[in-house]
Design an enzyme around this catalytic site. Structure first.
Site, mmCIF file in Angstrom:
data_model
loop_
_atom_site.group_PDB
_atom_site.id
_atom_site.type_symbol
_atom_site.label_atom_id
_atom_site.label_comp_id
_atom_site.label_asym_id
_atom_site.label_seq_id
_atom_site.Cartn_x
_atom_site.Cartn_y
_atom_site.Cartn_z
ATOM 1 C CD GLU A 106 -38.172 4.328 -7.420
ATOM 2 O OE1 GLU A 106 -37.506 3.297 -7.169
ATOM 3 O OE2 GLU A 106 -39.395 4.378 -7.311
ATOM 4 C CE LYS A 127 -45.380 2.312 -4.255
ATOM 5 N NZ LYS A 127 -45.788 2.192 -5.675
HETATM 6 C C1 PEP Z 1 -43.477 1.486 -7.499
HETATM 7 O O1 PEP Z 1 -44.145 1.152 -8.482
HETATM 8 O O2 PEP Z 1 -43.167 0.659 -6.672
HETATM 9 C C2 PEP Z 1 -43.078 2.893 -7.338
HETATM 10 C C3 PEP Z 1 -42.320 3.271 -6.319
HETATM 11 O O3 PEP Z 1 -43.485 3.740 -8.324
HETATM 12 P P1 PEP Z 1 -44.384 5.033 -8.167
HETATM 13 O O4 PEP Z 1 -44.020 5.739 -6.922
HETATM 14 O O5 PEP Z 1 -44.060 5.805 -9.415
HETATM 15 O O6 PEP Z 1 -45.809 4.546 -8.127
HETATM 16 MG MG MG Z 2 -44.287 -1.029 -7.590
#
Ligand code: PEP
Ligand code: MG
Length: 400
Positions: free
Chosen positions: A198, A325
């Site tokens: 990231e 997400k």
């Molecule tokens: C998270 O855990 O907040 C994250 C962005 O990780 P990933 O996209 O690998 O799940």
């Molecule tokens: Mg997370």
């Protein structure tokens, strides 16, 4: 002049839906979906996670290739005949594609369709989602990293996945400026040459040592620029939990109760403002215990943008912040539902990127349009900055 199809009484005519594979920031294949209408082409690429919650929806029904071929075989006439005019009409689309495609594909398809509809209505995507720009989501930025997003230095890394800063500057541009300085200070203090998935700095230090460094950066920025930062972490604790919490740096094993005590100690010791996934994804009761602390206790793997899991968290008073997400669930109808449920329960919402990203900036519009409180985007690298740039444009009232 735009063609009109009176029989189905809509102006927007979908000519084609194209799905293809593109590479994400880890060089892994993901899906991009282009909806072609009489107004132009509208595309969205899905991201992908590495610390994936076990309750997340599957990214593809069977695999990427089969989702691509299903989408490429979608009949544009059939989608047109559904008469999708407003956000809620996505229900009609979901009836057609239900169980046939995975969450990544559904997210990209719906987002592209909404972009086309927004254009048809002469609106930006965030405006089409009934967004009001009263208050934009505040960026949460990942400065130093460990966990599964990092390879580590000489085999060592912090066990927690993300060490975060949140600036309280008045504008998005102001927040970005402060976060960039913080990222630069971290580089100087760590002397790290390596960035993780990231764009956060890698280090061989322990969680506590990194938190000390975060405190030093915070104080430096206050002294030099009179800017305030608060500290957060994403422990992503499921990634090192197997009956007990297995820390490697330094090596120690904590029971579920001891982990709760350890997190409480960190919250107090480092004045943490934001703590994401401090416990494993099944421990609603443990989250409830931590939620008594004066701090944001945020669910990610715990809640996986799923209304059912969020309802459970609300009922148990397990969290006061929730990660959103879109590709954890796929359906943007469900994303909207999750945000509405959270708001009703007084839970702060955090729109979030994934560790594997493209330059797609859809989450910026979703974060603004759905009125999220925060947005996690990272601060370094094109795929992270694209979302921030889009937020700045929205803040300045500019069009795409
Ligand atoms: C998270 O855990 O907040 C994250 C962005 O990780 P990933 O996209 O690998 O799940
Ligand atoms: Mg997370």
């Amino acid at each position: 002049m735009r063609k009109k199809v009176d029989i189905i009484n809509i102006k927007m005519i979908i000519k084609k839906v194209i799905a293809k594979r593109v590479k994400d920031s880890r060089g892994e294949a993901t899906i991009q979906i282009i909806v072609q209408t009489s107004d132009g082409k509208f595309k969205t690429s899905a991201p992908s996670g590495k610390s994936v919650g076990k309750y997340e929806a599957k990214p593809y029904a069977r695999d990427l290739n089969s989702d691509i071929s299903i989408i490429n075989n979608l009949n544009a006439k059939k989608i047109n005949s559904l008469i999708i005019k407003k956000f809620e009409d996505l229900t009609k689309l979901e009836k057609v594609v239900k169980n046939k495609i995975g969450a990544n594909s559904l997210f990209a398809l719906e987002a592209s369709l909404l972009k086309a509809l927004a254009c048809e209505n002469e609106k930006e995507l965030w405006q089409f989602l009934e967004g009001k720009t009263k208050k934009l989501p505040r960026p949460i930025c990942n400065i130093i990293g460990g966990g599964v997003h990092s390879r580590g230095i000489k085999g060592k890394k912090p066990d927690f996945q993300e060490f975060l800063f949140i600036s309280n500057a008045k504008t998005i541009e102001g927040c970005i400026k402060v976060n960039k300085i913080a990222h630069r200070f971290a580089y100087k203090l760590l002397r790290s040459q390596k960035k993780n998935d990231e764009g956060a700095w890698e280090t061989n230090r322990s969680n506590e040592e990194v938190l000390e460094i975060m405190n030093v950066i915070k104080k430096k920025i206050k002294k030099k620029f009179n800017e305030n930062l608060v500290i957060g972490i994403d422990a992503a604790a499921s990634s090192f939990f197997k009956k007990t919490y297995n820390y490697k740096n330094p090596k120690r094993e904590l029971s579920e109760n001891k982990q709760i005590e350890a997190i409480k100690g960190l919250i107090k010791g480092y004045n943490l403002y934001y703590v994401e996934d401090p416990l494993n994804e099944d421990d609603f009761a443990g989250f409830k215990e931590l939620n008594k602390e004066k701090c944001f206790i945020v669910g990610d793997d715990l809640t996986v943008t799923n209304p059912k899991r969020l309802k459970k968290a609300i009922k148990m008073k397990a969290i006061n912040g929730v990660i959103v997400k879109p590709n954890q669930i796929g359906s943007l109808l469900k994303v909207k539902e999750v945000i509405a449920l959270a708001k009703k329960a007084g839970i702060k919402t955090i729109m979030s990127h994934r560790s594997g990203e493209t330059e797609d900036d859809t989450i910026a519009d979703l974060g603004v349009g759905f009125g999220c409180d925060f947005i996690k985007t990272g601060i370094y690298g094109l795929v992270r900055e694209s979302k921030l740039k889009r937020l700045v444009k929205i803040e300045k009232g500019l069009k795409r």
